[in-house]
Every structure is written in structure tokens, then in C-alpha cells.
Scaffold this active site. Sequence first.
Site, mmCIF file in Angstrom:
data_model
loop_
_atom_site.group_PDB
_atom_site.id
_atom_site.type_symbol
_atom_site.label_atom_id
_atom_site.label_comp_id
_atom_site.label_asym_id
_atom_site.label_seq_id
_atom_site.Cartn_x
_atom_site.Cartn_y
_atom_site.Cartn_z
ATOM 1 N N SER A 181 37.070 40.504 37.398
ATOM 2 C CA SER A 181 37.078 39.852 38.299
ATOM 3 C C SER A 181 36.517 39.614 39.494
ATOM 4 O O SER A 181 35.851 40.694 39.656
ATOM 5 C CB SER A 181 38.814 39.379 38.576
ATOM 6 O OG SER A 181 39.480 38.708 39.890
ATOM 7 N N TYR B 254 46.895 42.672 41.285
ATOM 8 C CA TYR B 254 45.845 42.201 41.100
ATOM 9 C C TYR B 254 44.206 42.614 41.366
ATOM 10 O O TYR B 254 43.900 42.948 40.809
ATOM 11 C CB TYR B 254 45.233 40.434 40.972
ATOM 12 C CG TYR B 254 44.760 39.938 40.309
ATOM 13 C CD1 TYR B 254 44.690 39.769 39.055
ATOM 14 C CD2 TYR B 254 43.499 38.710 40.503
ATOM 15 C CE1 TYR B 254 43.916 39.096 38.139
ATOM 16 C CE2 TYR B 254 42.783 38.467 39.335
ATOM 17 C CZ TYR B 254 42.805 38.488 38.564
ATOM 18 O OH TYR B 254 41.695 37.991 37.335
#
Length: 266
Positions: free
Chosen positions: A147, A160
Site C-alpha cells: 500500500s 493498516y
Amino acid sequence: MNIMQKFSLEGKVALVTGAAYGIGFAIAEGLAGAGARIAFNCRSQHHMDKALADYAAKGIEAKGYICDVTKEDQVQKMVADIRKDLGSVDILVNNAGIIKRIPMAEMSVEEFREVVDIDLTAAFIMSKAVLPDMMEKKSGKIINICSMMSELGRETVSAYASAKGGLKMLTKNIASEYGSYNIQCNGIGPGYIATPQTAPLRERQADGSRHPFDSFIIAKTPAERWGDPEDLMGAAVFLASPASDFVNGHILYVDGGILAYIGKQP
Ligand code: NAP
Ligand code: GCO
């Protein structure tokens, strides 16, 4: 080997986790287009039924398994079933993931752990399950879906970002530990991609205007658009194919230029 053969996945078995829809589905479609036989998993029969119909509509004979990637017994059984059904896994894409957008000071430890469990620990469980076959064959590809948050922080995504930062380092560690078996482990770092995961960030406002986060992403991305799941197909085929046999421990960011950009000047 000619250059097109270097990108061919003919005869390979690819397992893409969480590939009933979204980025995983597009990656599976790309790998199938390059010749791989596809296995995928998701957690519910409802998503499975829809996904099998969606793969069939694309002319892809995908094999689906109900499996929660955080449960080691379910993962071991799925990998054994794939070995029987299609042959041992040559290409693993650790794609399944979730996000919880909650300010850290308000986040429970259970919520934090759930994100880390699915986005990081599951990639360890999955990779551990396929490594023995890959080591025996002296060949294998593991692709971890990282990510922007493998590199950057932002408000509300502490769990996250921790998980995706950890996934980047798990990628480098698998590359380091198993490179001598001709196993390559690389990551793809998608930028902001239009999928169900990011739908809340793109919702139109009551007056029809863009969501403020949507405008923020457009301004932050030199390409001035959100990515489509299909934008990730090429990177996935490259990292799954012999074309990347000397690429190991690398994160390939497919982000429309976000990480290169300081942001729009005033
Ligand atoms: P998505 O649309 O929400 O799809 C996520 C998939 O993961 C779903 O198919 C879901 O399956 C599956 N999944 C979640 N938890 C699972 C579990 N415990 N076991 C098995 N499957 C599970 O997300 P996406 O946007 O396509 O994202 C895919 C990956 O890319 C994620 O790792 C995400 O963090 C990453 N990513 C996304 C973006 C983006 O902008 N969209 C950017 C960078 C990275 P069920 O439906 O069965 O729950
Ligand atoms: C967020 C997003 C993330 C990003 C992605 C960036 O809230 O920041 O939902 O999932 O889309 O991971 O690479």
C-alpha cells in the site's frame, strides 16, 4: 526464450487470496490472460457464487475455495485441495485485506489486532503453506499486496499502516530467506484504487460535489485520477513471470506517481 515467452504463465497454478472482486479479481484476470490456472478464495458462499459467475463471464475457469486466510488449518486444507485439484501453487498473491479508519486514540486493541491479523499475519500463514512445495520445485513467486501506507502514514489508519509496513518487511525477509531456492517474493504497492474498500472515500456529497477525500487524492496524484483494479494487472503478470526472475524483495508502486510528488504547489 523470446521476450513474450518471458511473460508467459502457461502451465502455472496461481492462487490469489480474497479475489472474489476488487483488486484480487483483476489480478486473477491478468494472470489467467497470461496463461495461469486460477485458484482463489473468499469467506462467504454468497461472494463465491457471484465470483464464479463473474469469472465464467470472462471465460476464466477459476477454482474457488471458502477459506479465511487468518485460520492456519483452513489455509493448509485449501493449499492441499489445490494441489489435488490443479497441482501445487506456483504463484501466490497475498491480496486479501481490510481497513478500519478509526482515530488511534479511539481504536480498541481488538480492532487493531484484527487488521494486523488479516493484512499481515495471514500473509505469513499463506506463504508458509506454499513454501515447502516451492522449495521442493526450486521455483516460486509470492506477491504481497502492500500500500501507500507501507511508506506513508495518515490520520485514522494506524493499524493498516502498521500491517502494510510490516508486509513490506515480510516481503524482503521471504526474498532474503528463500531466494536461494529460486523463489522470488515481491510486493505491489497500489495507489488509490476504485474498489469497494475505498468506496466510502469517493461518495458524492448531498449537493453532488466530490467527497473532500476524493478531491484530495486527485490533487495528490500526478495522473489526476483514481486507479482502476485493471491498472495492477501488468505489474502482477511481470512479478509472477520469468521476466522477473532476478527481481527479489522489491515493492513495485503502481500509484499514478503519488510517491514521487510533493503535492500541488499553491
Ligand atoms: P476489497 O474490495 O475490500 O476486497 C478485499 C477482499 O479481501 C475481499 O474479496 C474479501 O473477501 C477478502 N478478505 C478480507 N478478509 C479476508 C479473510 N480473512 N479471508 C479471506 N478473504 C478475506 O479490497 P481491495 O480494494 O480490492 O483491496 C485488495 C487488497 O489491496 C487489500 O490488501 C488492500 O489493503 C490492498 N490495497 C487496496 C487499495 C485501494 O485503494 N483499494 C490500495 C492499496 C492496497 P470477502 O468478501 O469474502 O470478505
Ligand atoms: C485509505 C485507503 C487505503 C488506500 C491504499 C493506499 O483509507 O487510506 O482506503 O486502502 O486506498 O491502501 O495505497
